[in-house]
Write a protein that holds these residues in place. Structure first.
Motif, mmCIF file in Angstrom:
data_model
loop_
_atom_site.group_PDB
_atom_site.id
_atom_site.type_symbol
_atom_site.label_atom_id
_atom_site.label_comp_id
_atom_site.label_asym_id
_atom_site.label_seq_id
_atom_site.Cartn_x
_atom_site.Cartn_y
_atom_site.Cartn_z
ATOM 1 N N GLU A 1 0.817 -1.206 0.000
ATOM 2 C CA GLU A 1 0.000 0.000 0.000
ATOM 3 C C GLU A 1 0.858 1.266 0.000
ATOM 4 O O GLU A 1 0.539 2.232 -0.693
ATOM 5 N N TRP A 2 1.934 1.273 0.752
ATOM 6 C CA TRP A 2 2.805 2.446 0.813
ATOM 7 C C TRP A 2 3.480 2.714 -0.527
ATOM 8 O O TRP A 2 3.657 3.856 -0.908
ATOM 9 N N ARG A 3 3.828 1.673 -1.230
ATOM 10 C CA ARG A 3 4.561 1.821 -2.496
ATOM 11 C C ARG A 3 3.646 2.113 -3.690
ATOM 12 O O ARG A 3 4.071 2.727 -4.654
ATOM 13 N N LEU A 4 2.370 1.700 -3.628
ATOM 14 C CA LEU A 4 1.481 1.885 -4.775
ATOM 15 C C LEU A 4 0.454 3.006 -4.611
ATOM 16 O O LEU A 4 -0.231 3.344 -5.574
ATOM 17 N N ASP A 5 0.366 3.600 -3.453
ATOM 18 C CA ASP A 5 -0.553 4.726 -3.269
ATOM 19 C C ASP A 5 -0.010 5.929 -4.045
ATOM 20 O O ASP A 5 1.054 6.459 -3.705
ATOM 21 N N PRO A 6 -0.708 6.370 -5.095
ATOM 22 C CA PRO A 6 -0.208 7.485 -5.905
ATOM 23 C C PRO A 6 -0.030 8.775 -5.111
ATOM 24 O O PRO A 6 0.712 9.656 -5.531
ATOM 25 N N GLN A 7 -0.699 8.892 -3.967
ATOM 26 C CA GLN A 7 -0.578 10.087 -3.139
ATOM 27 C C GLN A 7 0.413 9.907 -1.995
ATOM 28 O O GLN A 7 0.660 10.843 -1.245
ATOM 29 N N GLY A 8 0.984 8.717 -1.872
ATOM 30 C CA GLY A 8 1.846 8.411 -0.743
ATOM 31 C C GLY A 8 3.254 8.975 -0.874
ATOM 32 O O GLY A 8 3.793 9.100 -1.968
ATOM 33 N N SER A 9 3.840 9.271 0.251
ATOM 34 C CA SER A 9 5.201 9.822 0.265
ATOM 35 C C SER A 9 6.258 8.760 -0.031
ATOM 36 O O SER A 9 7.386 9.099 -0.359
ATOM 37 N N HIS A 10 5.908 7.481 0.057
ATOM 38 C CA HIS A 10 6.862 6.402 -0.186
ATOM 39 C C HIS A 10 6.533 5.620 -1.460
ATOM 40 O O HIS A 10 6.965 4.490 -1.632
ATOM 41 N N ARG A 11 5.789 6.240 -2.353
ATOM 42 C CA ARG A 11 5.361 5.544 -3.566
ATOM 43 C C ARG A 11 6.530 5.268 -4.502
ATOM 44 O O ARG A 11 7.522 5.982 -4.531
ATOM 45 N N THR A 12 6.359 4.207 -5.260
ATOM 46 C CA THR A 12 7.317 3.861 -6.298
ATOM 47 C C THR A 12 7.018 4.715 -7.531
ATOM 48 O O THR A 12 5.874 5.154 -7.716
ATOM 49 N N PRO A 13 7.995 4.975 -8.390
ATOM 50 C CA PRO A 13 7.741 5.801 -9.587
ATOM 51 C C PRO A 13 6.633 5.245 -10.486
ATOM 52 O O PRO A 13 5.978 5.995 -11.200
ATOM 53 N N GLU A 14 6.406 3.956 -10.421
ATOM 54 C CA GLU A 14 5.363 3.341 -11.241
ATOM 55 C C GLU A 14 3.949 3.681 -10.761
ATOM 56 O O GLU A 14 2.983 3.493 -11.500
ATOM 57 N N ALA A 15 3.814 4.178 -9.535
ATOM 58 C CA ALA A 15 2.503 4.525 -8.967
ATOM 59 C C ALA A 15 2.086 5.894 -9.497
ATOM 60 O O ALA A 15 2.152 6.899 -8.807
ATOM 61 N N THR A 16 1.635 5.905 -10.738
ATOM 62 C CA THR A 16 1.388 7.158 -11.452
ATOM 63 C C THR A 16 -0.013 7.727 -11.287
ATOM 64 O O THR A 16 -0.251 8.868 -11.642
ATOM 65 N N GLY A 17 -0.958 6.948 -10.801
ATOM 66 C CA GLY A 17 -2.314 7.455 -10.639
ATOM 67 C C GLY A 17 -3.272 6.368 -10.210
ATOM 68 O O GLY A 17 -2.942 5.177 -10.255
ATOM 69 N N HIS A 18 -4.468 6.773 -9.858
ATOM 70 C CA HIS A 18 -5.470 5.824 -9.372
ATOM 71 C C HIS A 18 -6.068 4.961 -10.476
ATOM 72 O O HIS A 18 -6.735 3.981 -10.199
ATOM 73 N N ASP A 19 -5.833 5.312 -11.729
ATOM 74 C CA ASP A 19 -6.380 4.541 -12.844
ATOM 75 C C ASP A 19 -5.414 3.440 -13.315
ATOM 76 O O ASP A 19 -5.696 2.744 -14.284
ATOM 77 N N LEU A 20 -4.315 3.283 -12.636
ATOM 78 C CA LEU A 20 -3.312 2.279 -13.003
ATOM 79 C C LEU A 20 -3.904 0.873 -12.913
ATOM 80 O O LEU A 20 -4.545 0.532 -11.924
ATOM 81 N N HIS A 21 -3.704 0.087 -13.964
ATOM 82 C CA HIS A 21 -4.173 -1.309 -13.965
ATOM 83 C C HIS A 21 -3.063 -2.160 -13.350
ATOM 84 O O HIS A 21 -2.004 -2.342 -13.951
ATOM 85 N N ILE A 22 -3.311 -2.661 -12.152
ATOM 86 C CA ILE A 22 -2.327 -3.431 -11.395
ATOM 87 C C ILE A 22 -2.810 -4.866 -11.288
ATOM 88 O O ILE A 22 -3.966 -5.103 -10.954
ATOM 89 N N VAL A 23 -1.916 -5.820 -11.579
ATOM 90 C CA VAL A 23 -2.208 -7.237 -11.365
ATOM 91 C C VAL A 23 -1.279 -7.719 -10.262
ATOM 92 O O VAL A 23 -0.067 -7.802 -10.457
ATOM 93 N N VAL A 24 -1.848 -7.999 -9.094
ATOM 94 C CA VAL A 24 -1.070 -8.443 -7.948
ATOM 95 C C VAL A 24 -0.868 -9.955 -8.045
ATOM 96 O O VAL A 24 -1.806 -10.696 -8.338
ATOM 97 N N ILE A 25 0.367 -10.382 -7.802
ATOM 98 C CA ILE A 25 0.719 -11.798 -7.916
ATOM 99 C C ILE A 25 1.364 -12.269 -6.621
ATOM 100 O O ILE A 25 2.372 -11.708 -6.184
ATOM 101 N N CYS A 26 0.754 -13.291 -6.017
ATOM 102 C CA CYS A 26 1.369 -13.958 -4.872
ATOM 103 C C CYS A 26 1.754 -15.358 -5.331
ATOM 104 O O CYS A 26 1.842 -15.614 -6.527
ATOM 105 N N ASN A 27 1.978 -16.264 -4.442
ATOM 106 C CA ASN A 27 2.417 -17.597 -4.841
ATOM 107 C C ASN A 27 1.294 -18.430 -5.459
ATOM 108 O O ASN A 27 1.485 -19.049 -6.498
ATOM 109 N N GLU A 28 0.108 -18.431 -4.831
ATOM 110 C CA GLU A 28 -0.972 -19.288 -5.323
ATOM 111 C C GLU A 28 -2.306 -18.577 -5.523
ATOM 112 O O GLU A 28 -3.302 -19.212 -5.828
ATOM 113 N N GLY A 29 -2.353 -17.265 -5.340
ATOM 114 C CA GLY A 29 -3.570 -16.523 -5.623
ATOM 115 C C GLY A 29 -4.504 -16.300 -4.459
ATOM 116 O O GLY A 29 -5.687 -16.041 -4.668
#
Length: 139
Positions: free
Chosen positions: A71-99
């Protein structure tokens, strides 16, 4: 999460919770996620911990963000966001080990306003079983 049943609150089991959060968005299969990432339509985010990535490899081009930082890295308004967190319309596919953990993570991203967040049915293991690209961590 608990469900109100009159005056007292009843706990919700994990299976019910998963069913409820998954009903809030459309999950994607491995081939669809691969195509969306290949065409730049989606950002793949691998939330598996280091030991699993070292054991099984990684998806080329996937952004690695362990679950406890997501959440800290992908929140577009967050102070600790990653450069890829460009906006709330970003299509993100989260991947864990088995879903499983990815479903809860996607629901959490929805609470931050990332309304296009979803997760990969079957997780990394489904991706690998489909013969989609995987590379060693140091490769």
């Amino acid at each position: 999460m608990a469900v109100s049943g009159g005056t007292e609150t009843q706990p919700v089991g994990i299976d019910d919770l998963l069913e409820r959060v998954r009903a809030g968005y459309r999950r994607v299969e491995a081939q669809e996620a691969h195509e969306a990432a290949r065409t730049g339509e989606a950002l793949l985010v691998d939330i598996r911990y280091a030991a699993l990535r070292e054991r099984d490899g990684v998806i080329p081009g996937a952004l690695i963000i362990e679950r406890n930082e997501l959440e800290w890295r992908l929140d577009p308004q967050g102070s600790h966001r990653t450069p890829e967190a460009t906006g709330h319309d970003l299509h993100i596919v989260v991947i864990c080990n088995e879903g499983y953990a990815s479903s809860l993570a996607a629901a959490s991203l929805h609470q931050l306003g990332l309304h296009r967040a979803t997760d990969l049915v079957g997780g990394f293991q489904a991706w690998r079983a489909q013969g989609l690209p995987v590379e060693p961590v140091n490769g």
